[in-house]
Motif scaffolding. Structure first.
Motif, PDB file in Angstrom:
ATOM      1  N   TYR A  85       0.826  -1.210   0.000  1.00 15.38           N
ATOM      2  CA  TYR A  85       0.000   0.000   0.000  1.00 15.38           C
ATOM      3  C   TYR A  85       0.861   1.262   0.000  1.00 15.38           C
ATOM      4  O   TYR A  85       0.664   2.179   0.791  1.00 15.38           O
ATOM      5  CB  TYR A  85      -0.958  -0.012   1.197  1.00 15.38           C
ATOM      6  CG  TYR A  85      -1.509  -1.386   1.478  1.00 15.38           C
ATOM      7  CD1 TYR A  85      -2.409  -1.986   0.586  1.00 15.38           C
ATOM      8  CD2 TYR A  85      -1.086  -2.124   2.576  1.00 15.38           C
ATOM      9  CE1 TYR A  85      -2.881  -3.259   0.813  1.00 15.38           C
ATOM     10  CE2 TYR A  85      -1.563  -3.407   2.810  1.00 15.38           C
ATOM     11  CZ  TYR A  85      -2.457  -3.968   1.918  1.00 15.38           C
ATOM     12  OH  TYR A  85      -2.915  -5.243   2.128  1.00 15.38           O
ATOM     13  N   HIS A 142       1.640   0.482  -9.149  1.00 16.42           N
ATOM     14  CA  HIS A 142       0.297  -0.085  -9.197  1.00 16.42           C
ATOM     15  C   HIS A 142      -0.358   0.072 -10.567  1.00 16.42           C
ATOM     16  O   HIS A 142      -1.301  -0.653 -10.895  1.00 16.42           O
ATOM     17  CB  HIS A 142      -0.577   0.548  -8.111  1.00 16.42           C
ATOM     18  CG  HIS A 142      -0.067   0.290  -6.733  1.00 16.42           C
ATOM     19  ND1 HIS A 142      -0.210  -0.924  -6.096  1.00 16.42           N
ATOM     20  CD2 HIS A 142       0.626   1.083  -5.876  1.00 16.42           C
ATOM     21  CE1 HIS A 142       0.358  -0.864  -4.908  1.00 16.42           C
ATOM     22  NE2 HIS A 142       0.875   0.339  -4.750  1.00 16.42           N
ATOM     23  N   VAL A 159      -4.032   2.164  -4.006  1.00 17.55           N
ATOM     24  CA  VAL A 159      -3.728   2.472  -2.609  1.00 17.55           C
ATOM     25  C   VAL A 159      -4.807   3.362  -2.007  1.00 17.55           C
ATOM     26  O   VAL A 159      -5.291   3.110  -0.891  1.00 17.55           O
ATOM     27  CB  VAL A 159      -2.336   3.120  -2.484  1.00 17.55           C
ATOM     28  CG1 VAL A 159      -2.079   3.559  -1.037  1.00 17.55           C
ATOM     29  CG2 VAL A 159      -1.257   2.143  -2.924  1.00 17.55           C
ATOM     30  N   LEU A 209      -7.847   1.427  -1.084  1.00 17.94           N
ATOM     31  CA  LEU A 209      -7.699   0.481   0.022  1.00 17.94           C
ATOM     32  C   LEU A 209      -7.460   1.156   1.372  1.00 17.94           C
ATOM     33  O   LEU A 209      -7.503   0.482   2.407  1.00 17.94           O
ATOM     34  CB  LEU A 209      -6.537  -0.476  -0.275  1.00 17.94           C
ATOM     35  CG  LEU A 209      -6.749  -1.448  -1.445  1.00 17.94           C
ATOM     36  CD1 LEU A 209      -5.478  -2.230  -1.706  1.00 17.94           C
ATOM     37  CD2 LEU A 209      -7.902  -2.408  -1.145  1.00 17.94           C
ATOM     38  N   GLU A 210      -7.219   2.454   1.381  1.00 20.81           N
ATOM     39  CA  GLU A 210      -6.875   3.145   2.627  1.00 20.81           C
ATOM     40  C   GLU A 210      -7.873   2.907   3.764  1.00 20.81           C
ATOM     41  O   GLU A 210      -7.458   2.755   4.920  1.00 20.81           O
ATOM     42  CB  GLU A 210      -6.705   4.647   2.372  1.00 20.81           C
ATOM     43  CG  GLU A 210      -5.352   4.985   1.780  1.00 20.81           C
ATOM     44  CD  GLU A 210      -5.136   6.478   1.611  1.00 20.81           C
ATOM     45  OE1 GLU A 210      -4.045   6.969   1.948  1.00 20.81           O
ATOM     46  OE2 GLU A 210      -6.073   7.159   1.136  1.00 20.81           O
ATOM     47  N   ILE A 213      -6.902  -0.103   5.861  1.00 15.91           N
ATOM     48  CA  ILE A 213      -5.563  -0.162   6.440  1.00 15.91           C
ATOM     49  C   ILE A 213      -5.639   0.330   7.884  1.00 15.91           C
ATOM     50  O   ILE A 213      -6.183   1.410   8.137  1.00 15.91           O
ATOM     51  CB  ILE A 213      -4.582   0.709   5.628  1.00 15.91           C
ATOM     52  CG1 ILE A 213      -4.495   0.201   4.181  1.00 15.91           C
ATOM     53  CG2 ILE A 213      -3.200   0.711   6.272  1.00 15.91           C
ATOM     54  CD1 ILE A 213      -3.726   1.118   3.249  1.00 15.91           C
ATOM     55  N   GLY A 237      -2.100   5.220   3.066  1.00 19.56           N
ATOM     56  CA  GLY A 237      -1.048   4.545   2.336  1.00 19.56           C
ATOM     57  C   GLY A 237       0.303   5.079   2.757  1.00 19.56           C
ATOM     58  O   GLY A 237       0.405   6.137   3.396  1.00 19.56           O
TER      59      GLY A 237
END
Length: 248
Positions: free
Chosen positions: A189, A195, A204, A207-208, A211, A216
């Motif tokens: 990430y 990517h 990234v 997807l934060e 996490i 990221g």
């Protein structure tokens, strides 16, 4: 001992950030790149401004003949390699395993596994006392995908990084008595253009929310860990992994 550093795939992202930080630590640096000569020269220009000696060499580090030529150039212009960062790697577009071609799988393994093994081989020929060397340090750039598996995305990439982790452990133990340390970082990430190779340059950011740290990472954060592992400050670390995935 002289500090001569080869960073594969260092014209961008984590490799470039590591090179800039290494320049501040007194390394003589080789920027290796596959195709983007202008990007490599931009990194070299930044390094020269910091007062460090640097060279850029194009080479496909999944091809042993090109690796041999790369190391020969470094020998001639900077001196024998004492530090290696195996950073070059590839990923392919998001895919399920049953949709992956043999060509894709073989390319993934050659670039992400065989390439780092071959670069380590030629570094050892310069670092090991068996060959007249005085020791050295190797850092492999793996991925948190090696732990998570990347199901539904790129299992082949995760598998290649799992193989790199196993190689890190085995080689670390093989050469521990020769003054050579072998470690790895496992980023995940991280905001880089890597990517885009998977077809999702904004991965990234998407997807934060999942996490634990809520964000990221940046290439410079990974570079700090790599430089620490290369340095004498990590003198008792070998076969060690530093995970840089924001808690995942």
């Amino acid at each position: 001992m002289e500090k001569v550093l080869l960073i594969t795939g260092s014209s961008r992202g984590i490799g470039a950030a590591t090179a800039l930080l290494a320049a501040e630590q007194g390394y003589r640096i080789c920027i290796n790149y596959l195709s983007d000569h202008q990007a490599a020269e931009r990194v070299c220009a930044h390094i020269r401004k910091l007062g460090a000696q640097v060279m850029a060499v194009q080479a496909d580090v999944s091809d042993e003949d090109e690796i041999i030529g790369l190391f020969a150039r470094i020998d001639a212009e900077l001196g024998p390699v004492t530090a290696l960062v195996n950073n070059a790697g590839t990923v392919a577009e998001v895919s399920r395993v049953e949709e992956m071609s043999e060509f894709r799988m073989l390319r993934m393994m050659k670039t992400n596994v065989v390439g780092p093994m071959l670069c380590a081989k030629h570094a050892l020929l310069r670092m090991s006392p068996r060959h007249g060397g005085k020791g050295g340090s190797i850092v492999n750039v793996s991925s948190v995908a090696a732990r998570l598996g990347a199901s539904g995305e790129y299992v082949d990439y995760a598998a290649s990084k799992g193989a790199l982790d196993t190689f890190t452990l085995g080689l670390a133990r093989e050469v521990a008595g020769e003054g050579i340390r072998v470690n790895a970082v496992r980023p995940g990430y991280i905001f880089t253009d890597f990517h885009a190779l998977s077809g999702d340059p904004h991965r990234v950011s998407k997807l934060e929310p999942g996490i634990p740290m809520g964000r990221g990472g940046c290439a410079e954060e990974v570079a700090e860990a790599i430089i620490w592992l290369l340095s004498a400050k990590a003198s008792y670390a070998t076969g060690t992994f530093i995970d840089l995935g924001g808690g995942r």
